[in-house]
Design a protein around this motif. Structure first.
Motif, PDB file in Angstrom:
ATOM      1  N   LYS A 111      -2.968   8.234  -4.254  1.00  0.00           N
ATOM      2  CA  LYS A 111      -2.402   6.942  -4.648  1.00  0.00           C
ATOM      3  C   LYS A 111      -2.380   5.977  -3.463  1.00  0.00           C
ATOM      4  O   LYS A 111      -2.703   4.790  -3.604  1.00  0.00           O
ATOM      5  CB  LYS A 111      -0.983   7.142  -5.194  1.00  0.00           C
ATOM      6  CG  LYS A 111      -0.326   5.869  -5.713  1.00  0.00           C
ATOM      7  CD  LYS A 111      -1.039   5.342  -6.927  1.00  0.00           C
ATOM      8  CE  LYS A 111      -0.329   4.139  -7.510  1.00  0.00           C
ATOM      9  NZ  LYS A 111      -1.028   3.589  -8.678  1.00  0.00           N
ATOM     10  N   THR A 112      -2.011   6.485  -2.294  1.00  0.00           N
ATOM     11  CA  THR A 112      -1.956   5.648  -1.100  1.00  0.00           C
ATOM     12  C   THR A 112      -3.345   5.179  -0.694  1.00  0.00           C
ATOM     13  O   THR A 112      -3.534   4.018  -0.335  1.00  0.00           O
ATOM     14  CB  THR A 112      -1.307   6.416   0.064  1.00  0.00           C
ATOM     15  OG1 THR A 112       0.011   6.818  -0.311  1.00  0.00           O
ATOM     16  CG2 THR A 112      -1.236   5.559   1.306  1.00  0.00           C
ATOM     17  N   THR A 113      -4.304   6.079  -0.766  1.00  0.00           N
ATOM     18  CA  THR A 113      -5.679   5.708  -0.424  1.00  0.00           C
ATOM     19  C   THR A 113      -6.193   4.635  -1.365  1.00  0.00           C
ATOM     20  O   THR A 113      -6.846   3.673  -0.941  1.00  0.00           O
ATOM     21  CB  THR A 113      -6.605   6.937  -0.489  1.00  0.00           C
ATOM     22  OG1 THR A 113      -6.108   7.944   0.396  1.00  0.00           O
ATOM     23  CG2 THR A 113      -8.024   6.572  -0.086  1.00  0.00           C
ATOM     24  N   SER A 123      -4.353   2.445  -3.038  1.00  0.00           N
ATOM     25  CA  SER A 123      -3.648   1.204  -2.703  1.00  0.00           C
ATOM     26  C   SER A 123      -4.141   0.623  -1.379  1.00  0.00           C
ATOM     27  O   SER A 123      -4.222  -0.592  -1.214  1.00  0.00           O
ATOM     28  CB  SER A 123      -2.148   1.458  -2.633  1.00  0.00           C
ATOM     29  OG  SER A 123      -1.649   1.889  -3.873  1.00  0.00           O
ATOM     30  N   LEU A 124      -4.462   1.523  -0.437  1.00  0.00           N
ATOM     31  CA  LEU A 124      -4.983   1.087   0.859  1.00  0.00           C
ATOM     32  C   LEU A 124      -6.286   0.332   0.681  1.00  0.00           C
ATOM     33  O   LEU A 124      -6.487  -0.751   1.239  1.00  0.00           O
ATOM     34  CB  LEU A 124      -5.190   2.299   1.761  1.00  0.00           C
ATOM     35  CG  LEU A 124      -5.823   2.051   3.132  1.00  0.00           C
ATOM     36  CD1 LEU A 124      -4.913   1.179   3.974  1.00  0.00           C
ATOM     37  CD2 LEU A 124      -6.104   3.370   3.844  1.00  0.00           C
ATOM     38  N   VAL A 136       0.830  -1.206   0.000  1.00  0.00           N
ATOM     39  CA  VAL A 136       0.000   0.000   0.000  1.00  0.00           C
ATOM     40  C   VAL A 136       0.860   1.250   0.000  1.00  0.00           C
ATOM     41  O   VAL A 136       0.788   2.076  -0.909  1.00  0.00           O
ATOM     42  CB  VAL A 136      -0.955   0.000   1.209  1.00  0.00           C
ATOM     43  CG1 VAL A 136      -1.625   1.362   1.367  1.00  0.00           C
ATOM     44  CG2 VAL A 136      -2.009  -1.079   1.051  1.00  0.00           C
ATOM     45  N   PHE A 137       1.683   1.401   1.019  1.00  0.00           N
ATOM     46  CA  PHE A 137       2.369   2.675   1.228  1.00  0.00           C
ATOM     47  C   PHE A 137       3.677   2.785   0.454  1.00  0.00           C
ATOM     48  O   PHE A 137       3.921   3.781  -0.241  1.00  0.00           O
ATOM     49  CB  PHE A 137       2.599   2.900   2.728  1.00  0.00           C
ATOM     50  CG  PHE A 137       1.326   2.996   3.511  1.00  0.00           C
ATOM     51  CD1 PHE A 137       0.582   4.174   3.513  1.00  0.00           C
ATOM     52  CD2 PHE A 137       0.839   1.922   4.225  1.00  0.00           C
ATOM     53  CE1 PHE A 137      -0.604   4.271   4.219  1.00  0.00           C
ATOM     54  CE2 PHE A 137      -0.347   2.005   4.938  1.00  0.00           C
ATOM     55  CZ  PHE A 137      -1.067   3.181   4.939  1.00  0.00           C
ATOM     56  N   LEU A 196       0.545  11.603  -3.605  1.00  0.00           N
ATOM     57  CA  LEU A 196       0.720  10.472  -2.706  1.00  0.00           C
ATOM     58  C   LEU A 196      -0.542  10.105  -1.919  1.00  0.00           C
ATOM     59  O   LEU A 196      -0.877   8.914  -1.810  1.00  0.00           O
ATOM     60  CB  LEU A 196       1.896  10.727  -1.755  1.00  0.00           C
ATOM     61  CG  LEU A 196       2.280   9.560  -0.840  1.00  0.00           C
ATOM     62  CD1 LEU A 196       2.649   8.335  -1.668  1.00  0.00           C
ATOM     63  CD2 LEU A 196       3.445   9.962   0.064  1.00  0.00           C
ATOM     64  N   SER A 251       3.077   2.523  -3.363  1.00  0.00           N
ATOM     65  CA  SER A 251       2.420   3.759  -3.815  1.00  0.00           C
ATOM     66  C   SER A 251       3.431   4.886  -3.943  1.00  0.00           C
ATOM     67  O   SER A 251       3.406   5.649  -4.922  1.00  0.00           O
ATOM     68  CB  SER A 251       1.324   4.173  -2.820  1.00  0.00           C
ATOM     69  OG  SER A 251       0.311   3.213  -2.776  1.00  0.00           O
ATOM     70  N   TYR A 252       4.322   4.948  -2.985  1.00  0.00           N
ATOM     71  CA  TYR A 252       5.329   6.002  -3.015  1.00  0.00           C
ATOM     72  C   TYR A 252       6.267   5.825  -4.204  1.00  0.00           C
ATOM     73  O   TYR A 252       6.625   6.792  -4.882  1.00  0.00           O
ATOM     74  CB  TYR A 252       6.102   5.997  -1.702  1.00  0.00           C
ATOM     75  CG  TYR A 252       7.046   7.169  -1.558  1.00  0.00           C
ATOM     76  CD1 TYR A 252       6.568   8.475  -1.605  1.00  0.00           C
ATOM     77  CD2 TYR A 252       8.411   6.970  -1.394  1.00  0.00           C
ATOM     78  CE1 TYR A 252       7.428   9.557  -1.487  1.00  0.00           C
ATOM     79  CE2 TYR A 252       9.280   8.034  -1.267  1.00  0.00           C
ATOM     80  CZ  TYR A 252       8.779   9.323  -1.314  1.00  0.00           C
ATOM     81  OH  TYR A 252       9.638  10.395  -1.207  1.00  0.00           O
TER      82      TYR A 252
END
Length: 451
Positions: free
Chosen positions: A244-246, A248-249, A69-70, A241, A73-74
């Motif tokens: 994208k993170t949300t 992937s989360l 996820v994090f 970010l 995403s990064y």
């Protein structure tokens, strides 16, 4: 004359830089996956559908979730904005330093969070088991949790290698963990006992990072200087970010939801679900690694230097990928039972296990063409910094998966959980496709207006 034309077309196809890179990445991934499969064969032979495997999969679930996820995403938002930095301001040393500091900070933060909330996580999602169940998870988790830091550092170095078209090295790093697990299971299982899988995972993550770091330093790809957190492209990276993170989360919740529902079934259901995804994940992993790693920098460079060709190239990639992967999925469904029997059925993995896993596997094979074209569309949208829409589609995906898991598990049991995954993949690929077609129409309209 016709044969000569075909030869010329094939030669041109092979000489295409992107096709060559995809073939290289796919071939290396295939070799690495073969090690991974051999590892799964040995693990299946030694542990079958056992308590140890169930607890290992749960122990590694949270660290894998954080990494996927994090940290992933990064890396995804890092690549297009790093390319933009190289093409515009060319302060790549500063940008690398900024990205590295953020990577380490994020990794340590989530490592701390994972240790602090593991007990609550287990109590909430996996309640109702014997004390031995939780003790095994906690013991293994202590070894797999530090992998978060090494996976994070590896992802950022791999991003630099991919931008520099050094795909083979970043791909090779993924093979270190299954190789280390395999070695530990074969030679050190008596010494490490129930911790053998967890310790093998940790050793593999450390060696994977060391490998890509040595390669990057030798090729002088790493260029660090004073970080600048307020540069144009750094700010754009930070802006993209959260979305994208949300996204992937929300996507990363799906495996946890599947594990949660499977934990409500009989003992061995978690392991059966994981065995059932192995072969489809093998095909998906090769395609996703090859296409995703190569096409994200490709689309990102095109977005900076050849924007007018973006949508035309995307359509070609989608068309060819869909039909080739559809063929793979159909063959997999037809040959599911003999594949599982040949690969897994031995010792503790009995004929009854083969029947269960092969049916689960068939459900997972359905998703292959839809998953792979979605990977391409996600990379495309990431390359043009359109991550907000992915947050929306990920929410739809998570809600659909939750609902379909509940409904289909009631009807089909553990098989329904696998079928739910494939149905969600189909729906989400359609949503992405129609959104991109809308973007294309708007882009053409804007171009015509400017003309």
């Amino acid at each position: 004359m016709y044969n000569q034309h075909i030869k010329q077309k094939f030669s041109s196809f092979i000489k295409n830089a992107n096709i060559s890179n995809i073939i290289i990445v796919g071939s290396i991934t295939l070799i690495g996956s073969c090690f991974g499969f051999f590892k799964e064969i040995i693990v299946a032979k030694n542990y079958g559908l056992s308590l140890l495997l169930d607890t290992y999969y749960i122990a590694i679930l949270l660290p894998s979730f954080i990494s996927n996820v994090f940290m992933s995403s990064y890396q995804s938002v890092f690549i297009p904005n790093y390319i933009a930095e190289k093409g515009e301001q060319k302060q790549i040393g500063s940008f690398q330093s900024t990205a590295t500091i953020v990577t380490i900070a994020m990794s340590l933060f989530f490592l701390l969070i994972s240790f602090l909330f593991t007990d609550y996580y287990l109590e909430y999602f996996f309640k109702g088991h014997e004390p031995e169940f939780y003790e095994l998870i906690i013991e293994q988790f202590a070894y797999v949790a530090p992998c978060i830091l090494f996976w994070g550092l590896t992802s950022i170095v791999n991003g630099l290698l991919n931008v520099d078209n050094e795909f083979k090295y970043s791909t090779l790093s993924a093979a270190t963990t299954p190789i280390c697990i395999l070695i530990c299971v074969i030679f050190l299982s008596d010494y490490f006992e129930e911790l053998v899988l967890a310790i093998g995972t940790l050793i593999g993550s450390v060696l994977g990072f060391i490998f890509v770091l040595v390669v990057a330093l030798n090729r002088r790809i790493i260029i660090l200087s004073t970080p600048n957190f307020r540069s144009k492209n750094s700010l754009m990276m930070f802006k993209q970010l959260p979305a994208k993170t949300t996204a992937s989360l929300l996507n990363g919740i799906n495996p946890i939801v599947d594990q949660y529902f499977s934990a409500q079934l009989i003992v061995g259901s978690i392991a059966a679900l994981n065995y059932g995804i192995k072969i489809p994940a093998f095909a998906i992993g090769i395609g996703a690694m090859a296409l995703g790693n190569v096409l994200l920098p490709y689309f990102s460079k095109m977005a900076v230097f050849q924007k007018e060709l973006l949508y035309t190239k995307l359509q070609k990639w989608l068309k060819y990928t869909f039909f080739l992967s559809l063929l793979v999925g159909i063959v997999g469904i037809l040959l599911s039972f003999p594949i599982v029997k040949i690969v897994f059925e031995r010792d503790a993995f009995v004929a009854e296990d083969t029947m269960i896993v092969s049916k689960i596997q068939q459900m997972y094979f359905i998703q292959i063409p839809f998953y792979l074209i979605t990977i391409i569309m996600v990379r495309f949208l990431t390359s043009i910094n359109k991550n907000n829409f992915m947050m929306f589609t990920s929410l739809i995906s998570a809600l659909l998966n939750l609902y379909l898991n509940y409904v289909l598990m009631k009807i089909f049991g553990v098989y329904g959980l696998a079928l739910s995954t494939s149905i969600v993949a189909l729906i989400i690929s359609a949503v992405f496709y129609f959104y991109i077609k809308k973007l294309e129409r708007n882009s053409n309209l804007q171009t015509n207006t400017n003309s």
